[in-house]
Design a protein around this motif. Structure first.
Motif, short mmCIF file in Angstrom:
data_model
loop_
_atom_site.label_atom_id
_atom_site.label_comp_id
_atom_site.label_asym_id
_atom_site.label_seq_id
_atom_site.Cartn_x
_atom_site.Cartn_y
_atom_site.Cartn_z
N CYS A 30 38.41 34.60 43.72
CA CYS A 30 38.30 33.14 43.70
C CYS A 30 39.15 32.54 42.59
O CYS A 30 39.04 32.95 41.42
CB CYS A 30 36.85 32.71 43.50
SG CYS A 30 35.83 32.92 44.96
N MET A 31 39.95 31.55 42.95
CA MET A 31 40.71 30.80 41.97
C MET A 31 40.61 29.32 42.33
O MET A 31 40.29 28.98 43.47
CB MET A 31 42.17 31.25 41.95
CG MET A 31 42.34 32.71 41.56
SD MET A 31 44.05 33.18 41.27
CE MET A 31 44.34 32.39 39.68
N GLY A 32 40.88 28.48 41.34
CA GLY A 32 40.73 27.06 41.61
C GLY A 32 41.49 26.19 40.64
O GLY A 32 42.01 26.65 39.62
N SER A 95 38.36 33.91 38.62
CA SER A 95 37.13 34.70 38.59
C SER A 95 35.89 33.85 38.84
O SER A 95 34.87 34.01 38.17
CB SER A 95 37.00 35.43 37.25
OG SER A 95 36.00 36.41 37.33
N GLY A 96 35.99 32.96 39.83
CA GLY A 96 34.83 32.19 40.23
C GLY A 96 33.88 33.03 41.07
O GLY A 96 34.16 34.20 41.37
N ILE A 97 32.77 32.43 41.45
CA ILE A 97 31.74 33.15 42.21
C ILE A 97 32.06 33.08 43.70
O ILE A 97 32.29 32.01 44.25
CB ILE A 97 30.36 32.53 41.93
CG1 ILE A 97 30.03 32.64 40.43
CG2 ILE A 97 29.29 33.22 42.77
CD1 ILE A 97 28.79 31.90 40.02
N ARG A 98 32.04 34.25 44.32
CA ARG A 98 32.28 34.31 45.76
C ARG A 98 30.99 34.04 46.51
O ARG A 98 29.96 34.64 46.22
CB ARG A 98 32.83 35.69 46.12
CG ARG A 98 33.06 35.91 47.61
CD ARG A 98 33.62 37.31 47.82
NE ARG A 98 33.82 37.59 49.25
CZ ARG A 98 34.34 38.71 49.72
NH1 ARG A 98 34.73 39.65 48.90
NH2 ARG A 98 34.47 38.89 51.00
N TYR A 108 33.42 29.78 36.83
CA TYR A 108 34.74 30.35 36.56
C TYR A 108 34.80 30.82 35.11
O TYR A 108 34.42 30.10 34.20
CB TYR A 108 35.83 29.33 36.87
CG TYR A 108 36.02 29.16 38.35
CD1 TYR A 108 35.12 28.42 39.11
CD2 TYR A 108 37.06 29.80 39.02
CE1 TYR A 108 35.25 28.31 40.49
CE2 TYR A 108 37.21 29.69 40.39
CZ TYR A 108 36.30 28.94 41.12
OH TYR A 108 36.43 28.83 42.48
N ASN A 109 35.31 32.02 34.92
CA ASN A 109 35.28 32.64 33.60
C ASN A 109 36.58 32.53 32.82
O ASN A 109 36.57 32.71 31.60
CB ASN A 109 34.92 34.12 33.73
CG ASN A 109 33.51 34.32 34.26
OD1 ASN A 109 32.57 33.69 33.79
ND2 ASN A 109 33.37 35.19 35.24
N TYR A 110 37.66 32.26 33.49
CA TYR A 110 38.96 32.23 32.82
C TYR A 110 39.66 30.90 33.13
O TYR A 110 39.66 30.44 34.28
CB TYR A 110 39.83 33.41 33.25
CG TYR A 110 39.20 34.73 32.96
CD1 TYR A 110 38.53 35.44 33.94
CD2 TYR A 110 39.24 35.26 31.66
CE1 TYR A 110 37.93 36.65 33.67
CE2 TYR A 110 38.65 36.48 31.39
CZ TYR A 110 37.99 37.17 32.39
OH TYR A 110 37.39 38.36 32.11
#
Length: 121
Positions: A30-32, A95-98, A108-110
């Motif tokens: 996951c990216m955003g 690194s979001g939640i799938r 999102y962690n990064y």
């Protein structure tokens, strides 16, 4: 650890177009893209899964397109019909939640360093 570097920000007149890019050291499922204006909370713009499933905030639906190049570990945001209210610092996130085939709007962690987009009327 994921490093994200945005590029392509700048100034544009209302109705114009702009594309921002985000180079990632590692591609995550996951990216955003998110954005923030001073005094307000950061808000989601769009998310995309590794498989290409996308979600958009209502405010940008039909005007913005999120995409990614898996081979280059690069995320893009094509912005058309820009409005003054789109003015913000835009952040790439990873690194979001799938959630099934979709990506969440939280967790999102990064984060990248951000790039300023200014739309003048």
């Amino acid at each position: 650890q994921v490093q994200l570097v945005e590029s392509g920000g700048g100034s544009v007149q209302a109705g114009g177009s702009l594309t921002v890019s985000c180079a990632a050291s590692v591609a995550t499922y996951c990216m955003g893209w998110f954005r923030q204006v001073p005094g307000k909370d950061r808000e989601v713009v769009a998310t995309i899964s590794r498989g290409g499933t996308t979600t958009y905030a209502d405010s940008v639906k039909g005007r913005f397109t999120i995409s990614r190049d898996i081979t280059k570990n690069t995320l893009y945001l094509q912005m058309n019909s820009l409005k003054p209210e789109d003015t913000a610092v835009y952040y790439c996130a990873a690194s979001g939640i799938r959630v099934g085939a979709y990506c969440s709007w939280t967790g999102y962690n990064y984060w990248g360093q951000g790039t300023q987009i200014t739309v003048s009327s």
